[in-house]
Design a protein around this motif. Structure first.
Motif, PDB file in Angstrom:
ATOM      1  N   CYS A 287       0.834  -1.213   0.000  1.00  0.00           N
ATOM      2  CA  CYS A 287       0.000   0.000   0.000  1.00  0.00           C
ATOM      3  C   CYS A 287       0.865   1.259   0.000  1.00  0.00           C
ATOM      4  CB  CYS A 287      -0.992  -0.002   1.152  1.00  0.00           C
ATOM      5  SG  CYS A 287      -0.298  -0.011   2.813  1.00  0.00           S
ATOM      6  N   ILE A 288       2.067   1.183   0.563  1.00  0.00           N
ATOM      7  CA  ILE A 288       2.981   2.336   0.522  1.00  0.00           C
ATOM      8  C   ILE A 288       3.451   2.581  -0.909  1.00  0.00           C
ATOM      9  CG2 ILE A 288       5.211   3.237   1.297  1.00  0.00           C
ATOM     10  CD1 ILE A 288       2.935   3.178   3.421  1.00  0.00           C
ATOM     11  N   GLU A 289       3.762   1.513  -1.627  1.00  0.00           N
ATOM     12  CA  GLU A 289       4.146   1.659  -3.032  1.00  0.00           C
ATOM     13  C   GLU A 289       2.991   2.248  -3.846  1.00  0.00           C
ATOM     14  OE1 GLU A 289       7.326  -2.080  -3.292  1.00  0.00           O
ATOM     15  OE2 GLU A 289       5.246  -2.355  -3.943  1.00  0.00           O
ATOM     16  N   THR A 290       1.770   1.828  -3.532  1.00  0.00           N
ATOM     17  CA  THR A 290       0.593   2.306  -4.264  1.00  0.00           C
ATOM     18  C   THR A 290       0.389   3.805  -4.069  1.00  0.00           C
ATOM     19  OG1 THR A 290      -0.475   0.145  -4.012  1.00  0.00           O
ATOM     20  CG2 THR A 290      -1.897   2.013  -4.581  1.00  0.00           C
ATOM     21  N   VAL A 291       0.409   4.276  -2.829  1.00  0.00           N
ATOM     22  CA  VAL A 291       0.166   5.710  -2.592  1.00  0.00           C
ATOM     23  C   VAL A 291       1.334   6.567  -3.058  1.00  0.00           C
ATOM     24  CG1 VAL A 291      -1.496   5.358  -0.731  1.00  0.00           C
ATOM     25  CG2 VAL A 291       0.938   5.557  -0.180  1.00  0.00           C
ATOM     26  N   ASP A 292       2.538   6.012  -3.058  1.00  0.00           N
ATOM     27  CA  ASP A 292       3.693   6.749  -3.565  1.00  0.00           C
ATOM     28  C   ASP A 292       3.501   7.071  -5.044  1.00  0.00           C
ATOM     29  OD1 ASP A 292       6.398   7.817  -3.380  1.00  0.00           O
ATOM     30  OD2 ASP A 292       7.024   6.068  -4.539  1.00  0.00           O
ATOM     31  N   VAL A 293       3.019   6.110  -5.820  1.00  0.00           N
ATOM     32  CA  VAL A 293       2.749   6.346  -7.240  1.00  0.00           C
ATOM     33  C   VAL A 293       1.598   7.329  -7.411  1.00  0.00           C
ATOM     34  CG1 VAL A 293       1.939   5.277  -9.388  1.00  0.00           C
ATOM     35  CG2 VAL A 293       3.669   4.120  -7.991  1.00  0.00           C
ATOM     36  N   ILE A 294       0.534   7.170  -6.623  1.00  0.00           N
ATOM     37  CA  ILE A 294      -0.626   8.073  -6.742  1.00  0.00           C
ATOM     38  C   ILE A 294      -0.219   9.517  -6.480  1.00  0.00           C
ATOM     39  CG2 ILE A 294      -2.829   8.692  -5.648  1.00  0.00           C
ATOM     40  CD1 ILE A 294      -3.322   5.653  -5.321  1.00  0.00           C
ATOM     41  N   ARG A 295       0.712   9.739  -5.573  1.00  0.00           N
ATOM     42  CA  ARG A 295       1.169  11.104  -5.262  1.00  0.00           C
ATOM     43  C   ARG A 295       2.029  11.698  -6.350  1.00  0.00           C
ATOM     44  NH1 ARG A 295       2.499   9.059  -0.397  1.00  0.00           N
ATOM     45  NH2 ARG A 295       4.676   9.064  -1.001  1.00  0.00           N
ATOM     46  N   THR A 296       2.736  10.864  -7.098  1.00  0.00           N
ATOM     47  CA  THR A 296       3.781  11.380  -7.984  1.00  0.00           C
ATOM     48  C   THR A 296       3.529  11.158  -9.476  1.00  0.00           C
ATOM     49  OG1 THR A 296       5.024   9.292  -7.748  1.00  0.00           O
ATOM     50  CG2 THR A 296       5.540  11.053  -6.194  1.00  0.00           C
ATOM     51  N   ALA A 297       2.590  10.306  -9.832  1.00  0.00           N
ATOM     52  CA  ALA A 297       2.371   9.971 -11.240  1.00  0.00           C
ATOM     53  C   ALA A 297       1.788  11.146 -12.017  1.00  0.00           C
ATOM     54  CB  ALA A 297       1.445   8.769 -11.346  1.00  0.00           C
ATOM     55  N   SER A 298       2.075  11.180 -13.308  1.00  0.00           N
ATOM     56  CA  SER A 298       1.445  12.167 -14.186  1.00  0.00           C
ATOM     57  C   SER A 298      -0.043  11.852 -14.296  1.00  0.00           C
ATOM     58  CB  SER A 298       2.084  12.114 -15.576  1.00  0.00           C
ATOM     59  OG  SER A 298       3.464  12.419 -15.500  1.00  0.00           O
ATOM     60  N   ILE A 299      -0.849  12.891 -14.448  1.00  0.00           N
ATOM     61  CA  ILE A 299      -2.288  12.709 -14.562  1.00  0.00           C
ATOM     62  C   ILE A 299      -2.622  12.225 -15.965  1.00  0.00           C
ATOM     63  CG2 ILE A 299      -4.552  13.808 -14.370  1.00  0.00           C
ATOM     64  CD1 ILE A 299      -2.970  13.608 -11.741  1.00  0.00           C
ATOM     65  N   ALA A 300      -3.379  11.131 -16.039  1.00  0.00           N
ATOM     66  CA  ALA A 300      -3.788  10.556 -17.319  1.00  0.00           C
ATOM     67  C   ALA A 300      -5.233  10.934 -17.611  1.00  0.00           C
ATOM     68  CB  ALA A 300      -3.634   9.039 -17.290  1.00  0.00           C
ATOM     69  N   GLN A 301      -5.552  11.110 -18.883  1.00  0.00           N
ATOM     70  CA  GLN A 301      -6.911  11.469 -19.263  1.00  0.00           C
ATOM     71  C   GLN A 301      -7.888  10.352 -18.934  1.00  0.00           C
ATOM     72  OE1 GLN A 301      -7.791  14.439 -20.282  1.00  0.00           O
ATOM     73  NE2 GLN A 301      -9.956  13.972 -20.575  1.00  0.00           N
ATOM     74  N   GLY A 302      -7.513   9.142 -19.255  1.00  0.00           N
ATOM     75  CA  GLY A 302      -8.373   7.993 -18.965  1.00  0.00           C
ATOM     76  C   GLY A 302      -9.547   7.917 -19.908  1.00  0.00           C
ATOM     77  N   GLN A 303     -10.085   6.713 -20.048  1.00  0.00           N
ATOM     78  CA  GLN A 303     -11.218   6.569 -20.943  1.00  0.00           C
ATOM     79  C   GLN A 303     -12.046   5.349 -20.564  1.00  0.00           C
ATOM     80  OE1 GLN A 303      -9.809   5.820 -24.917  1.00  0.00           O
ATOM     81  NE2 GLN A 303      -8.196   4.425 -24.244  1.00  0.00           N
ATOM     82  N   GLY A 304     -13.322   5.402 -20.974  1.00  0.00           N
ATOM     83  CA  GLY A 304     -14.194   4.257 -20.831  1.00  0.00           C
ATOM     84  C   GLY A 304     -14.405   3.804 -19.396  1.00  0.00           C
ATOM     85  N   SER A 305     -14.459   2.512 -19.222  1.00  0.00           N
ATOM     86  CA  SER A 305     -14.820   1.912 -17.941  1.00  0.00           C
ATOM     87  C   SER A 305     -13.743   2.066 -16.879  1.00  0.00           C
ATOM     88  CB  SER A 305     -15.122   0.420 -18.141  1.00  0.00           C
ATOM     89  OG  SER A 305     -13.983  -0.259 -18.641  1.00  0.00           O
ATOM     90  N   GLU A 306     -12.568   2.544 -17.247  1.00  0.00           N
ATOM     91  CA  GLU A 306     -11.507   2.727 -16.263  1.00  0.00           C
ATOM     92  C   GLU A 306     -11.696   3.998 -15.435  1.00  0.00           C
ATOM     93  OE1 GLU A 306      -7.628   2.527 -17.951  1.00  0.00           O
ATOM     94  OE2 GLU A 306      -7.835   0.448 -18.610  1.00  0.00           O
ATOM     95  N   VAL A 307     -12.538   4.904 -15.909  1.00  0.00           N
ATOM     96  CA  VAL A 307     -12.706   6.205 -15.244  1.00  0.00           C
ATOM     97  C   VAL A 307     -13.929   6.172 -14.329  1.00  0.00           C
ATOM     98  CG1 VAL A 307     -12.980   8.680 -15.564  1.00  0.00           C
ATOM     99  CG2 VAL A 307     -11.667   7.348 -17.218  1.00  0.00           C
ATOM    100  N   HIS A 308     -13.735   6.564 -13.091  1.00  0.00           N
ATOM    101  CA  HIS A 308     -14.841   6.627 -12.143  1.00  0.00           C
ATOM    102  C   HIS A 308     -15.855   7.666 -12.621  1.00  0.00           C
ATOM    103  CE1 HIS A 308     -17.087   7.219  -8.426  1.00  0.00           C
ATOM    104  NE2 HIS A 308     -16.523   6.127  -7.941  1.00  0.00           N
ATOM    105  N   PRO A 309     -17.156   7.367 -12.546  1.00  0.00           N
ATOM    106  CA  PRO A 309     -18.160   8.310 -13.078  1.00  0.00           C
ATOM    107  C   PRO A 309     -18.136   9.689 -12.415  1.00  0.00           C
ATOM    108  CG  PRO A 309     -19.193   6.504 -11.830  1.00  0.00           C
ATOM    109  CD  PRO A 309     -17.775   6.118 -12.065  1.00  0.00           C
ATOM    110  N   PHE A 310     -17.663   9.806 -11.179  1.00  0.00           N
ATOM    111  CA  PHE A 310     -17.622  11.106 -10.514  1.00  0.00           C
ATOM    112  C   PHE A 310     -16.567  12.030 -11.124  1.00  0.00           C
ATOM    113  CE2 PHE A 310     -19.684  10.339  -6.093  1.00  0.00           C
ATOM    114  CZ  PHE A 310     -20.697   9.593  -6.687  1.00  0.00           C
ATOM    115  N   VAL A 311     -15.607  11.465 -11.855  1.00  0.00           N
ATOM    116  CA  VAL A 311     -14.530  12.279 -12.419  1.00  0.00           C
ATOM    117  C   VAL A 311     -15.077  13.241 -13.472  1.00  0.00           C
ATOM    118  CG1 VAL A 311     -12.374  12.211 -13.757  1.00  0.00           C
ATOM    119  CG2 VAL A 311     -12.763  10.569 -11.912  1.00  0.00           C
TER     120      VAL A 311
END
Length: 315
Positions: A287-311
């Motif tokens: 979980c530490i590796e997971t949040v480390d990436v979430i904090r530092t990763a570039s923002i992706a546009q995302g598409q289709g079913s991968e994107v949460h509807p609230f976005v």
């Protein structure tokens, strides 16, 4: 009977640690916090020593080593996230095993540092991963393990827990100290997802702000689109004005209900740790590796079913 010290005694979660220590028949010898709003101790462990200055706390803890039946066995840590590493190191160097709240540290590199400290001191670090003890989570994990090995579950995780203006004025609103909203309110969910669905294969971030974050995680056994927020404006229409928190986890069309059953999970966690079955550094690494990436990763546009509807409401 084991002797405990508690760092961060004025924190929100500290009473659960105090009660776990008491309910399991152990002794809270000493507590420390820079704040003195710790009256809860009177109803749990009124004889405990208490300090608001770290140097006095540390000196007192060191002095207990001279008396065999008073020597500290464990240091429990409930301090702000950014202090966890320093306080864990303190506990280990006092010759104690350490029990720490999530997140242990912000980065995998600091996890490696803690592993070195464990080797140097001969002591252990344990993380409170209480959702792993929740009956509903354990039942779901069993269902996933029993499903066909090639089946991937589709998961939608939504967690909105409204916070007032105080939040941004506190250490929790400072990303340098809390490591951001996804880490502060989400790290236990990422641990839960790993615990149920296996290793993480993809981690994509679709939105990241001061008050909310969203993205997509793909595990061995699940595809997860997630949304976390402390902004009351994100509450669904049917909830606004009625509740301040909305939690929904949909797993291939079925709702995971685990609103109840939290009362004694810290006590269960302590019981497991004291019995030699606690969750250590390597259990928490994922979980530490997971949040480390979430904090530092570039923002992706995302598409289709991968994107949460609230976005969609944020763009």
């Amino acid at each position: 009977m084991k002797n405990f010290a508690l760092i961060g005694a004025a924190g929100y979660i500290a009473p659960r640690h105090m009660r776990a220590i008491k309910d399991l028949g152990h002794h809270l010898s000493v507590a420390y916090d820079i704040n003195d709003s710790v009256g809860i101790i009177d109803s749990i462990s009124p004889e405990s020593e208490f300090f608001t200055e770290f140097e006095r706390f540390y000196e007192y803890a060191q002095s207990l080593k001279r008396v065999s039946d008073k020597k500290l066995d464990y240091v429990a840590i409930c301090s702000p996230n950014y202090l966890h590493h320093a306080h864990i190191a303190t506990g280990l160097r006092l010759g104690c095993d350490v029990i720490c709240e999530k997140p242990l540290v912000p980065t995998p590199a600091l996890m490696d540092e803690l592993a070195l400290l464990e080797q140097e001191t001969g002591q252990r670090v344990f993380n409170i991963l209480q959702l792993r003890h929740h009956d509903a989570i354990l039942k779901l994990r069993d269902q996933v393990l029993a499903a066909p090995k090639d089946k991937k579950f589709d998961v939608e995780l939504t967690y909105i827990t409204s916070r007032g203006k105080w939040y941004m004025e506190s250490w929790k609103g400072d990303a340098r100290k809390s490591f951001g909203v996804a880490t502060n309110i989400g790290v236990h969910f990422y641990d839960m997802l790993h615990f149920i669905f296996g290793k993480l294969q993809r981690n994509v971030v679709h939105y990241r702000g001061e008050a909310k974050a969203a993205g997509y995680l793909e595990y061995e056994r699940a595809r997860v689109r997630w949304f976390l927020s402390i902004d009351a404006n994100d509450l669904p229409v049917e909830v606004k004005g009625k509740k301040s928190t909305y939690r929904n986890i949909d797993i291939s069309g079925q709702q995971l209900e685990f609103s109840e059953g939290f009362t004694d999970l810290h006590t269960t966690s302590y019981q497991e740790i004291l019995a030699g079955r606690g969750y250590g550094l390597e259990d928490a690494r994922h979980c530490i590796e997971t949040v480390d990436v979430i904090r530092t990763a570039s923002i992706a546009q995302g598409q289709g079913s991968e994107v949460h509807p609230f976005v969609a409401n944020l763009r």
